[in-house]
Design a protein around this motif. Structure first.
Motif, PDB file in Angstrom:
ATOM      1  N   ILE A  32       0.837  -1.212   0.000  1.00 22.13           N
ATOM      2  CA  ILE A  32       0.000   0.000   0.000  1.00 22.13           C
ATOM      3  C   ILE A  32       0.865   1.253   0.000  1.00 22.13           C
ATOM      4  O   ILE A  32       0.615   2.199  -0.771  1.00 22.13           O
ATOM      5  N   LEU A  33       1.886   1.285   0.847  1.00 17.59           N
ATOM      6  CA  LEU A  33       2.750   2.467   0.919  1.00 17.59           C
ATOM      7  C   LEU A  33       3.547   2.652  -0.370  1.00 17.59           C
ATOM      8  O   LEU A  33       3.766   3.783  -0.817  1.00 17.59           O
ATOM      9  N   SER A  34       3.987   1.556  -0.972  1.00 13.97           N
ATOM     10  CA  SER A  34       4.780   1.638  -2.206  1.00 13.97           C
ATOM     11  C   SER A  34       3.965   2.205  -3.364  1.00 13.97           C
ATOM     12  O   SER A  34       4.528   2.765  -4.309  1.00 13.97           O
ATOM     13  N   ARG A  35       2.654   2.074  -3.311  1.00 17.22           N
ATOM     14  CA  ARG A  35       1.805   2.616  -4.361  1.00 17.22           C
ATOM     15  C   ARG A  35       1.783   4.139  -4.351  1.00 17.22           C
ATOM     16  O   ARG A  35       1.432   4.764  -5.344  1.00 17.22           O
ATOM     17  N   GLY A  36       2.144   4.743  -3.211  1.00 18.98           N
ATOM     18  CA  GLY A  36       2.253   6.198  -3.129  1.00 18.98           C
ATOM     19  C   GLY A  36       0.947   6.947  -3.209  1.00 18.98           C
ATOM     20  O   GLY A  36       0.905   8.095  -3.667  1.00 18.98           O
ATOM     21  N   LYS A  37      -0.136   6.316  -2.737  1.00 16.99           N
ATOM     22  CA  LYS A  37      -1.461   6.959  -2.819  1.00 16.99           C
ATOM     23  C   LYS A  37      -2.018   7.284  -1.436  1.00 16.99           C
ATOM     24  O   LYS A  37      -3.231   7.397  -1.262  1.00 16.99           O
ATOM     25  N   CYS A  38      -1.128   7.430  -0.458  1.00 15.80           N
ATOM     26  CA  CYS A  38      -1.575   7.676   0.920  1.00 15.80           C
ATOM     27  C   CYS A  38      -1.484   9.141   1.319  1.00 15.80           C
ATOM     28  O   CYS A  38      -1.692   9.483   2.487  1.00 15.80           O
ATOM     29  N   GLY A  39      -1.126  10.004   0.383  1.00 15.77           N
ATOM     30  CA  GLY A  39      -1.039  11.426   0.684  1.00 15.77           C
ATOM     31  C   GLY A  39       0.188  11.812   1.472  1.00 15.77           C
ATOM     32  O   GLY A  39       0.233  12.893   2.066  1.00 15.77           O
ATOM     33  N   LEU A  40       1.200  10.941   1.508  1.00 19.58           N
ATOM     34  CA  LEU A  40       2.441  11.217   2.223  1.00 19.58           C
ATOM     35  C   LEU A  40       3.530  11.604   1.236  1.00 19.58           C
ATOM     36  O   LEU A  40       3.500  11.199   0.068  1.00 19.58           O
ATOM     37  N   THR A  41       4.514  12.362   1.705  1.00 21.49           N
ATOM     38  CA  THR A  41       5.629  12.746   0.836  1.00 21.49           C
ATOM     39  C   THR A  41       6.466  11.514   0.506  1.00 21.49           C
ATOM     40  O   THR A  41       6.439  10.510   1.234  1.00 21.49           O
ATOM     41  N   ARG A  42       7.237  11.610  -0.555  1.00 25.96           N
ATOM     42  CA  ARG A  42       8.101  10.493  -0.948  1.00 25.96           C
ATOM     43  C   ARG A  42       9.132  10.189   0.138  1.00 25.96           C
ATOM     44  O   ARG A  42       9.491   9.035   0.349  1.00 25.96           O
ATOM     45  N   CYS A  43       9.591  11.220   0.803  1.00 28.89           N
ATOM     46  CA  CYS A  43      10.567  11.048   1.882  1.00 28.89           C
ATOM     47  C   CYS A  43       9.982  10.196   3.001  1.00 28.89           C
ATOM     48  O   CYS A  43      10.583   9.197   3.417  1.00 28.89           O
ATOM     49  N   ILE A  44       8.801  10.561   3.483  1.00 29.96           N
ATOM     50  CA  ILE A  44       8.153   9.801   4.549  1.00 29.96           C
ATOM     51  C   ILE A  44       7.841   8.384   4.076  1.00 29.96           C
ATOM     52  O   ILE A  44       8.047   7.408   4.808  1.00 29.96           O
ATOM     53  N   THR A  45       7.363   8.265   2.836  1.00 31.81           N
ATOM     54  CA  THR A  45       7.030   6.946   2.293  1.00 31.81           C
ATOM     55  C   THR A  45       8.244   6.034   2.262  1.00 31.81           C
ATOM     56  O   THR A  45       8.146   4.843   2.599  1.00 31.81           O
ATOM     57  N   PHE A  46       9.406   6.565   1.876  1.00 31.64           N
ATOM     58  CA  PHE A  46      10.635   5.771   1.860  1.00 31.64           C
ATOM     59  C   PHE A  46      10.919   5.183   3.241  1.00 31.64           C
ATOM     60  O   PHE A  46      11.235   3.997   3.377  1.00 31.64           O
ATOM     61  N   TYR A  47      10.828   6.037   4.268  1.00 33.59           N
ATOM     62  CA  TYR A  47      11.103   5.571   5.624  1.00 33.59           C
ATOM     63  C   TYR A  47      10.086   4.529   6.076  1.00 33.59           C
ATOM     64  O   TYR A  47      10.453   3.492   6.662  1.00 33.59           O
ATOM     65  N   LEU A  48       8.804   4.774   5.810  1.00 36.31           N
ATOM     66  CA  LEU A  48       7.770   3.856   6.260  1.00 36.31           C
ATOM     67  C   LEU A  48       7.872   2.500   5.569  1.00 36.31           C
ATOM     68  O   LEU A  48       7.674   1.455   6.201  1.00 36.31           O
ATOM     69  N   VAL A  49       8.184   2.507   4.273  1.00 34.78           N
ATOM     70  CA  VAL A  49       8.359   1.237   3.550  1.00 34.78           C
ATOM     71  C   VAL A  49       9.561   0.473   4.104  1.00 34.78           C
ATOM     72  O   VAL A  49       9.489  -0.746   4.331  1.00 34.78           O
ATOM     73  N   SER A  50      10.658   1.170   4.324  1.00 33.59           N
ATOM     74  CA  SER A  50      11.862   0.507   4.857  1.00 33.59           C
ATOM     75  C   SER A  50      11.600  -0.047   6.252  1.00 33.59           C
ATOM     76  O   SER A  50      12.070  -1.138   6.593  1.00 33.59           O
TER      77      SER A  50
END
Length: 325
Positions: A32-50
């Protein structure tokens, strides 16, 4: 880092349930996070996915390989000494990476909220990728010495089975220092850093809120919407829930570790030993921390909830349609 001598009956139930829950929820979070449709910045998404990947690896290496296999599949291939030593390294590495990625995320949000001048340079997709890579490489390398700290517990037909700390490790001051450094880096130092960053963030928010209220001429009883504060709200809630959950679930383990080291009480005699109960509770809560982030995303992020429900259903409908065709 050694295998437990006492195994409580509850372990046989708790850890399989944890694995059955933790693996799918972390996989769902990654997708879900990798799809990038959660309204979060790419920076935050990178951290959350990792962090989700790190948590998934903890469930696989610690819960499945280190505990479930040891409890249920004795004398299997996984119980040979070389594999046991490898599992210890993988378990320690995944745990270190998971914990320090949480620290990296907390620091990133601390910078974003408190250091506006540094935010544009540090809180970027590129920096996040570099930080995540460096953290993973450093802590994977750091845990390699654990492979050489263990030897066979017994040998049958020239085959080495199980693992136990070697005499050299137990009696060496250098190894003792390494073991202390390992525990300082995980979880004592991260525990302290996350607490520190959260305290400083709260202090900064309180000061900034007072200043902005004065500049906007708000009276204490008035209710004015501040776009800047509103924009920070999601980031702040996400930061505090993730880091707060980490602190809460690791507290028992940290207290147990400090008590054991200070009193030199390393062995438990029975299930009724209060210290054994604290150790079991600490271990269970510590591993549970690898399953909570997805629930936090679902509670705090509306778009994540929506995509988490919509995406699996869409996938199922596509599979059904393909079978019908």
């Amino acid at each position: 880092m050694h295998r437990q001598e006492l195994i409580h009956p509850l372990d046989f139930i708790y850890y399989p349930i944890l694995a059955a829950f933790g693996i799918p929820v972390n996989l769902l979070a990654i997708v879900i996070l990798s799809r990038g449709k959660c309204g979060l910045t790419r920076c935050i998404t990178f951290y959350l996915v990792s962090m989700a990947v790190g948590d998934l690896l903890v469930i696989i290496t610690d819960v499945m390989l280190y505990k479930i296999v040891y409890y249920y599949f004795r004398s299997s291939f996984f119980d040979t000494t070389p594999i046991c030593r490898l599992i210890v390294v993988l378990y320690a590495s995944s745990q270190d990476c998971s914990v320090w990625l949480t620290v990296a995320f907390t620091f990133d949000r601390f910078v974003a909220i408190c250091w506006q001048q540094l935010k544009t340079k540090y809180c970027t997709e590129k920096t996040a990728a570099v930080v995540i890579t460096v953290v993973c490489v450093i802590f994977c390398l750091k845990c390699i010495p654990w492979y050489f700290a263990f030897g066979p517990r017994y040998v049958i037909n020239n085959v080495q089975w199980d693992s136990i700390l070697t005499v050299t490790f137990s009696n060496s001051k250098a190894w003792a220092a390494f073991a202390w450094l390992h525990r300082i880096f995980t979880p004592l130092l991260p525990f302290g850093l996350i607490l520190l960053f959260n305290v400083l963030t709260v202090k900064n928010i309180l000061v900034a809120s007072k200043v902005r209220s004065r500049l906007r001429g708000c009276n204490p009883g008035e209710n004015h919407n501040d776009p800047e504060i509103a924009n920070r709200k999601k980031s702040i809630i996400l930061l505090f829930t993730i880091s707060g959950s980490f602190i809460l679930l690791w507290t028992t383990y940290v207290v147990y570790f400090l008590y054991v080291r200070i009193t030199n009480t390393f062995y438990h005699t029975s299930f009724n030993d209060p210290l054994f109960k604290v150790q079991q509770a600490g271990s269970m809560l510590q591993v549970l921390s690898s399953c909570t982030n997805t629930s936090i995303y679902a509670v705090t992020q509306a778009k994540f909830r929506k995509d988490a429900v919509k995406y699996p259903l869409t996938l199922i409908f596509k599979l059904i349609k393909c079978e019908n065709n």
